[in-house]
Design a protein around this motif. Structure first.
Motif, short mmCIF file in Angstrom:
data_model
loop_
_atom_site.label_atom_id
_atom_site.label_comp_id
_atom_site.label_asym_id
_atom_site.label_seq_id
_atom_site.Cartn_x
_atom_site.Cartn_y
_atom_site.Cartn_z
N ASN A 65 50.02 37.81 48.47
CA ASN A 65 48.65 37.50 48.92
C ASN A 65 47.62 38.05 47.94
OD1 ASN A 65 49.36 36.03 51.16
ND2 ASN A 65 49.22 37.76 52.56
N ARG A 66 47.84 39.29 47.48
CA ARG A 66 46.90 39.87 46.51
C ARG A 66 46.87 39.06 45.21
NH1 ARG A 66 48.94 44.62 48.80
NH2 ARG A 66 50.54 44.86 47.22
N ARG A 67 48.05 38.61 44.77
CA ARG A 67 48.09 37.79 43.54
C ARG A 67 47.36 36.47 43.75
NH1 ARG A 67 53.72 39.51 42.85
NH2 ARG A 67 54.35 37.60 43.91
N LEU A 68 47.56 35.84 44.91
CA LEU A 68 46.87 34.57 45.17
C LEU A 68 45.36 34.76 45.23
CD1 LEU A 68 49.22 32.99 47.85
CD2 LEU A 68 48.80 32.16 45.53
N TRP A 69 44.91 35.80 45.94
CA TRP A 69 43.47 36.03 46.03
C TRP A 69 42.89 36.39 44.66
CZ3 TRP A 69 40.43 34.06 49.33
CH2 TRP A 69 40.87 33.83 50.63
N SER A 70 43.64 37.13 43.88
CA SER A 70 43.18 37.46 42.53
C SER A 70 43.04 36.19 41.69
CB SER A 70 44.15 38.42 41.87
OG SER A 70 43.77 38.69 40.55
N ALA A 71 44.01 35.30 41.83
CA ALA A 71 43.94 34.04 41.08
C ALA A 71 42.75 33.21 41.54
CB ALA A 71 45.24 33.25 41.27
N ILE A 72 42.51 33.18 42.85
CA ILE A 72 41.37 32.43 43.38
C ILE A 72 40.06 33.04 42.89
CG2 ILE A 72 40.09 31.88 45.49
CD1 ILE A 72 42.86 31.57 46.86
N GLU A 73 39.95 34.36 42.93
CA GLU A 73 38.72 35.02 42.50
C GLU A 73 38.48 34.82 41.00
OE1 GLU A 73 39.29 39.04 43.74
OE2 GLU A 73 38.80 38.59 45.83
N ASN A 74 39.54 34.76 40.23
CA ASN A 74 39.39 34.60 38.77
C ASN A 74 39.13 33.16 38.36
OD1 ASN A 74 39.74 37.31 38.25
ND2 ASN A 74 41.97 37.12 38.14
N HIS A 75 39.25 32.22 39.26
CA HIS A 75 39.01 30.82 38.94
C HIS A 75 37.81 30.24 39.67
CE1 HIS A 75 43.10 31.31 37.45
NE2 HIS A 75 42.77 30.36 36.58
#
Length: 123
Positions: A65-75
């Protein structure tokens, strides 16, 4: 002693055995206690193993979940921010709050929101 006397004695012994429960010895009780203790130990080990596996699975899910949210925040550079804003503002009062504003974790903090300060009751 005749055959008929022996048959009567055997029948009487069978009736006595059926009528009286078998005597429980201390060894019987200790054997049952040992067996139950071994079963409990086995169950505790199984629960411990399951607990470890569940915690590992939960941690892996949280990390994903942290990786997904990080990816969303970075894009978010691809996101049109104007689509997240209300045209008329919050609660129709024109306070300019956006839908992207995070919810406060403390309900008391809602009074600091623009609509709450204007009497709109929070967005």
């Amino acid at each position: 002693v005749t055959r008929q006397d022996v048959e009567v004695l055997v029948a009487d012994l069978v009736q006595q055995r059926l009528a009286a429960p078998p005597a429980v010895t201390r060894q019987d009780v200790e054997g049952v206690e040992k067996s139950m203790s071994e079963r409990i130990d086995t169950l505790q080990r199984a629960v411990s193993i399951l607990d470890t596996l569940l915690r590992k699975d939960i941690d892996e899910g949280a990390q994903e979940n942290r990786r997904l949210w990080s990816a969303i925040e970075n894009h978010t550079h691809d996101l049109d921010v104007s689509a997240l804003r209300l045209d008329t503002g919050c609660c129709g009062s024109g306070c300019g709050a956006s839908l992207a504003a995070p919810m406060p974790e403390d309900p008391a903090a809602m009074s600091s929101w623009p609509c709450a300060a204007q009497g709109g009751g929070g967005c």
